[in-house]
Enzyme design. Sequence first.
Site, PDB file in Angstrom:
ATOM      1  N   PHE A  97      20.353 -30.906  59.305  1.00 18.61           N
ATOM      2  CA  PHE A  97      20.615 -30.433  60.658  1.00 18.61           C
ATOM      3  C   PHE A  97      20.194 -31.446  61.718  1.00 18.61           C
ATOM      4  O   PHE A  97      20.470 -31.258  62.899  1.00 18.61           O
ATOM      5  CB  PHE A  97      19.857 -29.119  60.910  1.00 18.61           C
ATOM      6  CG  PHE A  97      19.954 -28.143  59.780  1.00 18.61           C
ATOM      7  CD1 PHE A  97      18.821 -27.807  59.051  1.00 18.61           C
ATOM      8  CD2 PHE A  97      21.160 -27.589  59.420  1.00 18.61           C
ATOM      9  CE1 PHE A  97      18.889 -26.911  58.011  1.00 18.61           C
ATOM     10  CE2 PHE A  97      21.237 -26.690  58.371  1.00 18.61           C
ATOM     11  CZ  PHE A  97      20.099 -26.348  57.653  1.00 18.61           C
ATOM     12  N   LYS A 157      19.070 -35.713  62.963  1.00 15.99           N
ATOM     13  CA  LYS A 157      19.382 -37.134  62.881  1.00 15.99           C
ATOM     14  C   LYS A 157      18.136 -37.907  63.254  1.00 15.99           C
ATOM     15  O   LYS A 157      17.448 -37.567  64.224  1.00 15.99           O
ATOM     16  CB  LYS A 157      20.530 -37.452  63.845  1.00 15.99           C
ATOM     17  CG  LYS A 157      20.977 -38.897  63.859  1.00 15.99           C
ATOM     18  CD  LYS A 157      22.154 -39.062  64.822  1.00 15.99           C
ATOM     19  CE  LYS A 157      22.643 -40.495  64.879  1.00 15.99           C
ATOM     20  NZ  LYS A 157      23.787 -40.650  65.811  1.00 15.99           N
ATOM     21  N   VAL A 158      17.821 -38.957  62.484  1.00 13.73           N
ATOM     22  CA  VAL A 158      16.615 -39.749  62.718  1.00 13.73           C
ATOM     23  C   VAL A 158      17.018 -41.145  63.171  1.00 13.73           C
ATOM     24  O   VAL A 158      17.900 -41.777  62.580  1.00 13.73           O
ATOM     25  CB  VAL A 158      15.745 -39.846  61.450  1.00 13.73           C
ATOM     26  CG1 VAL A 158      14.459 -40.612  61.745  1.00 13.73           C
ATOM     27  CG2 VAL A 158      15.415 -38.458  60.923  1.00 13.73           C
ATOM     28  N   LEU A 168      18.542 -44.352  61.673  1.00 15.63           N
ATOM     29  CA  LEU A 168      17.889 -44.533  60.383  1.00 15.63           C
ATOM     30  C   LEU A 168      18.483 -43.634  59.310  1.00 15.63           C
ATOM     31  O   LEU A 168      18.423 -43.960  58.133  1.00 15.63           O
ATOM     32  CB  LEU A 168      16.383 -44.243  60.516  1.00 15.63           C
ATOM     33  CG  LEU A 168      15.593 -45.198  61.422  1.00 15.63           C
ATOM     34  CD1 LEU A 168      14.143 -44.748  61.521  1.00 15.63           C
ATOM     35  CD2 LEU A 168      15.658 -46.636  60.910  1.00 15.63           C
ATOM     36  N   ASP A 181      13.022 -28.722  50.474  1.00 12.48           N
ATOM     37  CA  ASP A 181      14.049 -29.774  50.544  1.00 12.48           C
ATOM     38  C   ASP A 181      13.500 -31.077  49.965  1.00 12.48           C
ATOM     39  O   ASP A 181      13.748 -32.159  50.491  1.00 12.48           O
ATOM     40  CB  ASP A 181      14.490 -29.965  51.993  1.00 12.48           C
ATOM     41  CG  ASP A 181      15.813 -30.743  52.088  1.00 12.48           C
ATOM     42  OD1 ASP A 181      16.445 -30.958  51.037  1.00 12.48           O
ATOM     43  OD2 ASP A 181      16.192 -31.134  53.208  1.00 12.48           O
ATOM     44  N   GLU A 195      20.451 -39.341  58.447  1.00  6.37           N
ATOM     45  CA  GLU A 195      20.740 -37.979  58.854  1.00  6.37           C
ATOM     46  C   GLU A 195      20.267 -37.013  57.793  1.00  6.37           C
ATOM     47  O   GLU A 195      20.323 -37.303  56.599  1.00  6.37           O
ATOM     48  CB  GLU A 195      22.248 -37.784  59.078  1.00  6.37           C
ATOM     49  CG  GLU A 195      22.803 -38.544  60.261  1.00  6.37           C
ATOM     50  CD  GLU A 195      24.244 -38.174  60.557  1.00  6.37           C
ATOM     51  OE1 GLU A 195      24.678 -37.128  60.062  1.00  6.37           O
ATOM     52  OE2 GLU A 195      24.908 -38.943  61.280  1.00  6.37           O
ATOM     53  N   GLY A 196      19.777 -35.845  58.247  1.00 11.44           N
ATOM     54  CA  GLY A 196      19.422 -34.764  57.344  1.00 11.44           C
ATOM     55  C   GLY A 196      20.453 -33.664  57.425  1.00 11.44           C
ATOM     56  O   GLY A 196      21.587 -33.875  57.852  1.00 11.44           O
ATOM     57  N   LYS A 223      13.277 -37.845  65.554  1.00 10.94           N
ATOM     58  CA  LYS A 223      14.227 -36.931  64.931  1.00 10.94           C
ATOM     59  C   LYS A 223      14.681 -35.918  65.973  1.00 10.94           C
ATOM     60  O   LYS A 223      13.867 -35.346  66.699  1.00 10.94           O
ATOM     61  CB  LYS A 223      13.585 -36.215  63.742  1.00 10.94           C
ATOM     62  CG  LYS A 223      14.544 -35.272  63.021  1.00 10.94           C
ATOM     63  CD  LYS A 223      13.883 -34.678  61.785  1.00 10.94           C
ATOM     64  CE  LYS A 223      14.852 -33.748  61.068  1.00 10.94           C
ATOM     65  NZ  LYS A 223      14.244 -33.148  59.864  1.00 10.94           N
TER      66      LYS A 223
END
EC number: 2.7.10.2
Length: 1184
Positions: A905, A907-908, A900, A1020, A902-903, A927
Site C-alpha cells: 500500500f 511507496k518508499v 527505493l 508480511d 514499493e510495498g 514511506k
Amino acid sequence: MVGTMPLCGRRAILEDSKADGTEAQPLVPTGCLMVLLHWPGPEGGEPWVTFSQTSLTAEEVCIHIAHKVGITPPCLNLFALYNAQAKVWLPPNHILDTSQDMNLYFRMRFYFRNWHGMNPQEPAVYRCGFPGAETSSDRAEQGVQLLDSASFEYLFEQGKHEFMNDVVSLRDLSSEEEIHHFKNESLGMAFLHLCHLALSRGVPLEEMAREISFKNCIPHSFRQHIRQHNVLTRLRLHRVFRRFLRAFRPGHLSQQVVMVKYLATLERLAPRFGSERIPVCHLEVLAQPERDPCYIQNSGQTAGDPGPELPSGPPTHEVLVTGTGGIQWHPLQTQESERGNSRGNPHGSRSGKKPKAPKAGEHLTESPQEPPWTYFCDFQDISHVVLKERRVHIHLQDNKCLLLCLCSQAEALSFVALVDGYFRLTADSSHYLCHEVAPPRLVTSIQNGIHGPLMDPFVQAKLWPEDGLYLIQWSTSHLHRLILTVAHRNPAFSNGPRGLRLRKFPITQQPGAFVLDGWGRSFASLGDLRLALQGCSLRAGDDCFPLHHCCLPRPREISNLVIMRGSRAHTRPLNLSQLSFHRVHQDEITQLSHLGQGTRTNVYEGLLRVGGPDEGKVDNGCPPEPGGTSGQQLRVVLKVLDPSHHDIALAFYETASLMSQVSHMHLAFLHGVCVRGSENIIVTEFVEHGPLDVWLRRQRGQVPMTWKMVVAQQLASALSYLEDKNLVHGNVCGRNILLARLGLEEGTNPFIKLSDPGVGQGALSREERVERIPWTAPECLSGGTSSLGTATDMWGFGATLLEICFDGEAPLQGRGPSEKERFYTKKHQLPEPSSPELATLTRQCLTYEPAQRPSFRTILRDLTRLQPQNLVGTSAVNSDSPASDPTVFHKRYLKKIRDLGEGHFGKVSLYCYDPTNDGTGEMVAVKALKEGCGPQLRSGWQREIEILRTLYHEHIVKYKGCCEDQGEKSVQLVMEYVPLGSLRDYLPRHCVGLAQLLLFAQQICEGMAYLHAQHYIHRDLAARNVLLDNDRLVKIGDFGLAKAVPEGHEYYRVREDGDSPVFWYAPECLKECKFYYASDVWSFGVTLYELLTYCDSNQSPHMKFTELIGHTQGQMTVLRLTELLERGERLPRPDRCPCEIYHLMKNCWETEASFRPTFQNLVPILQTAQEKYQGQVPSVFSVC
C-alpha cells in the site's frame, strides 16, 4: 544523584537498618575516613576499613579494599565508593580529604542483569572469550565468567542487604495477587538466605532456622506487615515455614547454587536492582543539523566569555542507566517533579511487580502512571562526553547529542562516571570518555603503554605475529603488580598463538621508580624502562628472549576486560570484498563546467536528474536539463576517471563501494557510479562552498581559532565513525574537506563534509604517494594495502589539523619529492601550532609509530578540552521556549533523491532532509501511502507508525520520525536509510555463501523474537521486507500489515479485506483469517526458502504455487492454495539446500500452528548451522 541501589551497612546491624539506608554506624575515629563493607573478605574481620593518609583518590581506596577482600583486578572496575550523606557516587579520580570525618560505602556499582545465565529470555552476559573460541555455540566456551569468587560473594551480601532494606517494597503493591506473589517470593528468598548460612557454617538447616528467624531475612516492609497480624496468625506463619524447612533436604544444593538462585530471584522480583535512575533539571535531544551542539557561540566568541545561565528548579526528567539497556529517559510527572523525585530517599520509588528489565528500545513502566522510557543509546554508540559544571553532553557516533542539566555538580560527576564506567566495561577498556572522571590508573596506563589485566590467551594472540614482541600489563591476580610478558615460540605448535610459551618478569613499583626484577637498574618511568629494553634480550635459565618491539594497547581491543551482552552483529566490520553501489544511467547526468583535476581524474560540476515527471522543478536555481526532460535536477560533482587509466578502474569502484555503504552527516553522499562509454564516473553530492583549504587561504587571517576547532571536531567525528567500522579513508586532507556552511554569522557554526578519497592508496604509484606528503602516513610510502589501517587516517588528520591552523597552507608544500621523502626517513617533526595544547594533540597524531597514535574517540574527547567555553552556543536560545522535537520532520526540507521500492500500500523513497537548505542534511528513507487509499488503509497506516515508533532493535529498521502535511491530511514515515536495499533485490546480484544466508536468517529470527516479545505479529515477513545494512547485518522493515495481539489472546483475527501476500501465509490465515505468532514462523519458512533460492524470480513462492494450483484470481486462489496446503503439499527443496535446513523449513510449515518452533527456538538452531557451514566450500554441503 539518587542511585537505586540502597546504602550498605554492617551485617551485624542489618536487623535495625532503616528502609532509606540510614542505620547505626560504628564509632569513627576523629580525622579519619571510614569505608563500610558488605563483606569483610574470606578472612573475616570488621566490616569496615579506616584510612588516615593525608590525601587519597577514590580509586586508591577501592584498590586497597579490593586487595583486602580478595577481588581480582579484572573485577575491580565493577566497584565504586558511595557517599551516603551527599547521595552521590564518587568518580575514581575524586580526591578524598581524610582530615575530616567521613563515612563511605564500598559497593558494586556496575551491574549486568542475567550475568548468571539463569534467565533464557534476557541476553547472555559474559566476558569476551579466548581468541579462536568465537565460533563455538557453547556459551561456556564462548566467554569467560563475569565475576570472580570474591566479587560473587560480595555481590551476594550486597544483594541480601538491598533485599532486606526494601529495594522492592510491600508498600508499593496494590492488588492481592501482587501481594501474595511478593510474600511467597520473600519467604523463598528467606529460605535461600538460611540455606546459605547453614551451608557456610556446616550446620543443619533447621538448627540455623532456630538460631535466626526467617523474619530477619525478609524485606523491612514485610516484617512490619507481619507485626500487624495477631499472635495466632504469626504463629501459623512460623509453623508453615518450619514444616517447609523440615520437608526440604538441601543436600544437593551448594553454596554457589544457592547464591545464584538468590540473586536471580532478586533480579526477577526487583526490576530496579542494579540500575540507576537520575533526576535532571533539563533534558534535550539535539539533532546536529538543526542545532549544532558545538562549544562556541559564534565566530567572535572568546575563551573568557561566560556561558548561559544553567536551568534550576525541580527535576523535569529522569534518566535510567542499566548495564544491559544503556541510557534511557522519560519526563517526570508534575507531582513527582514537584517532590524532586523523592531525592531524600536513596531507593526512589519502588515496585514489586515483575516486568522485564528495561532493554534497548523498550518502553517499560513500573506503574500505570509512569511515562514510558525512551531509548537513547547503548554505551558503545558514545563518541565522547563533555562536562561543564552541572551540564553534561553525551555525543554519539551519529552526531546525535543528549544534553542534561543535573541538580548539582557532584551529581553530574557521579552520572558521567557511571556512563564512563559502563563504556569501559562494554566497549573499550583502555579509553575514558571524559577527563573530569578519568581513572588515575588508566591515565597512567595510557601514558606508559600498559595493558590491563589480560588473560594469557589474549596475551598470546598479541605476541604471536612475530618474534621479539613483548608487552607490559597489570597482573590478573595482584592489584599492585606490573608484569613484562615475553613469549618463546614452541616449534611443536606452529599453527596458532597457543604454540607460544609465555614468560613473565615482574616489575616492582618503588617510590618514584620502576625496577625490573633481576635487573639492578631503576627507572623514573615505564617509558624510560621500555626505551632501555629496546634491542636487549632477557635471559631466564637456558631461554633467551629478544625484545624488539613493545605491543601497545589499541582502541576497542577484544579481551577478557570487555563484557559482551548477547550477540552484537552490528560490531562486525563491513566486508568490502564485493562491490556495491547504485548505478546511475548516463542519460540521468549532464556534465557542466570543469572544476579541476584530481588524482588520475577530471572533476566537473554536473546535474543529476532524480524524481518523477511531476517534479520538474530545478534545485538551487540550476537550469533545466537540455532536451526539456522532466524531473528534479540536483547539482552534483562528476569525478571522471581518465580512460587511459582503465587498469585501476577496480580501485575506483572500490572507493565508490566504500562510500556507498556508509552514511554520516559529515561524509559527502555518493549518488552512484555511471559508465559512459569508456569513462567511469563517480557521482557525488555538490557542496556549496567547495574545498576547505581554498576557502581558508582566501580568508587568510580572518578566521578565528574557535571556528577552526569546530571544523576539526566535525572531521574527527566523521573519521571516528569510519574507525568504528574498521574502515580507512586513506586520503584525509584539506582539499577533500568540503565546506557546506560558512558559519560566520552570529549564532551559526561551520559545517563540513569529508569527500570520497578518490583513487585508493593501493592503486597509487610511489611518486603519487610521496606527492601527498605530509598527509600520507610514513608507513604507506612502501605501498600495498597491508600498510593501511585506521592509524593511517590519524596521521592524515594531524597533518590536516596543521593545515587548518595555518589557514590552508600545508607544511612541506614548497619542497621537492626527494626532500619530502628524506624528511620521513630522518623522522623529522612537522611544525607545530603556537598553542601548547594543540601542539600536544598534533604531536600525538603525527608520531611515526602507528600503534602509538590515539583513537579518534580520544581526539574528540581532547578537542573539547581545547575550548574552555564548552557549553556556550548550545543553549543560546530562549530558555522558556520548548525544545524542538527531533522526530518531527517538515516536508519543505525533504528533497527527493530516488525511489527505493514499493510495498502493498505504500511507496518508499530516498530523501535528503536538509532544514537549513545548505547541503548539511542527512539521508533518510521516507514511506508514504499511495494515492487513492481509503480510510481503512489510512487507519492501518497510523497503526504502522505507532508500532514502529515503539520498537528499537538492531534487526528492525530504525524509526526517525514523521512528516505531516496538514493540507493533504497525510503523514509520511521517516526511517533510517539502509544503503544496500532488500534481500530480494540484493541476493540475485551478489554471490552470497550459505553461512552468510543462515546468518541473515538467524538475525531475522532475533528481530522477530523481539517483535513477538512486544506482542506484535508482522504478517508480511518476506525477503522483499528484509533490508541489508551491510553484508553481515539485516533489518526487518515494512510493518504495514503488523498487528498488536490483545493481551491474554493467542491470535489476532483480521476482518478487513485487502491485498495480502497469500503465498507467504499459513493455512489458518487463509482459512480462518486468524494470525498467530506461529503464523509469522510459517512466513519465515517461506522467507528462508527465498534466501536459499537467492530470490530467483523463476523459483519464487508465487511461481511455484501457481505451477501447482494453476492460474486463478481472487478468492479462488486462496481456496485452491488452502486445499493444496491441507493436502500436505509444500514448496520444493531449493537446489543445493542442505537436508537439515529444508527439514527446518518444513518444521516451520507444520499445518498445526502449535507444532511450529518459536523464533526463540530457531535462533540457536540457525546459529549452530551457520557455524557448521562457515568457511566450507559449496561442494561439502550435505544436500539431500
